[in-house]
Design an enzyme around this catalytic site. Sequence first.
Site, PDB file in Angstrom:
ATOM      1  N   ASN A  34       0.830  -1.207   0.000  1.00 27.07           N
ATOM      2  CA  ASN A  34       0.000   0.000   0.000  1.00 27.07           C
ATOM      3  C   ASN A  34       0.864   1.257   0.000  1.00 27.07           C
ATOM      4  OD1 ASN A  34      -2.101  -1.852   0.327  1.00 27.07           O
ATOM      5  ND2 ASN A  34      -2.343  -1.431   2.517  1.00 27.07           N
ATOM      6  N   ASP A 262      -0.156   3.348   6.256  1.00 34.96           N
ATOM      7  CA  ASP A 262       0.529   2.951   5.027  1.00 34.96           C
ATOM      8  C   ASP A 262       0.648   4.135   4.069  1.00 34.96           C
ATOM      9  OD1 ASP A 262       0.271   0.460   6.213  1.00 34.96           O
ATOM     10  OD2 ASP A 262      -1.404  -0.144   4.923  1.00 34.96           O
TER      11      ASP A 262
END
Length: 318
Positions: A34, A262
């Site tokens: 991510n 992320d």
Amino acid sequence: MRNSTFIAIGECMVELSFTAHNKLQHSFAGDTYNSLVYAKRWHNELDCYFLSGIGEDSFSNLMTEHWQQHGISDELALTSGNHNVGIYAIKNDTNGERHFDYWRKESAATQLMSLIEKHGSEPHWPHFDLVYFSGISLGILSDDDKARFINLVTRLKAKGSKIAFDPNYRPKMWVNKAHAIQWLEAAYTVSDIVLPGTEDHQDLLGHASVTEIVDYCKKYEVSELVVKAGKQGVYAFDFGQAVCHVPFTPAKVQRDTTAAGDSFAGVYLACRMANKDVQSAIEQASGAAGLVVQHQGAIVEHAIFDAFRQRLADHTVA
């Protein structure tokens, strides 16, 4: 002049999420993956690679197509003939908090070190300006492979790569806290940039303040420490010396917190690779995370994210 190169290491999985009608839809996600996607979106000139194990199953083929669609090279997707990719299902409560079910034991990504050895490709890898991994990247591996992984990162650092690490502590991935601390410290020892959350240190080491975290990290000579302190904001330090503090700005709504950290990591690292100063990088990363939590799923639709990035760029120029 060549583009800067960014490699993330870890596990990308099939993400199953529930629609409004309680039906399942699939995508692909994983913490370091991510981050890499968001880094590429923020700084498109980056050459991005994801190092992981995949299988020969249909989901693995769809996964590498997903990487390519997001500008991520699948050159380092190492294939296992005996293991498939992991799967997880996610459901969010009314506050956007996540609830997971996993099917990842002995997934192809957990065999990464053996796959690197089997494929014999390491000597032919390109040079990476930045190498990024997380506590989850380590947590999925056997202890022998954790040691081999740290040795791999050490070799990459010796070749001139800068190393970035996010603890991303998940208790279920470790035998106990002592086990997790052992490998946290091994990661800190080899890292140049560390991106811990205060919850990581509170849960693992009982650190109740940002100061305690900074003091702890001084012995590892972390050159760039970025502490995500929840509603206190984000604090940055250079070899233990304070650089800046960026206050917390709450999102308008919080629908899904899946990839908040992320996206922060990916945008922060992309900004730093583009030679943005630390404060500017934190401000942009915090803004990106604030957008991501307002949308369902780990990876926000490209058009929505790009529009946000453009608005931020226009505001900065103005």
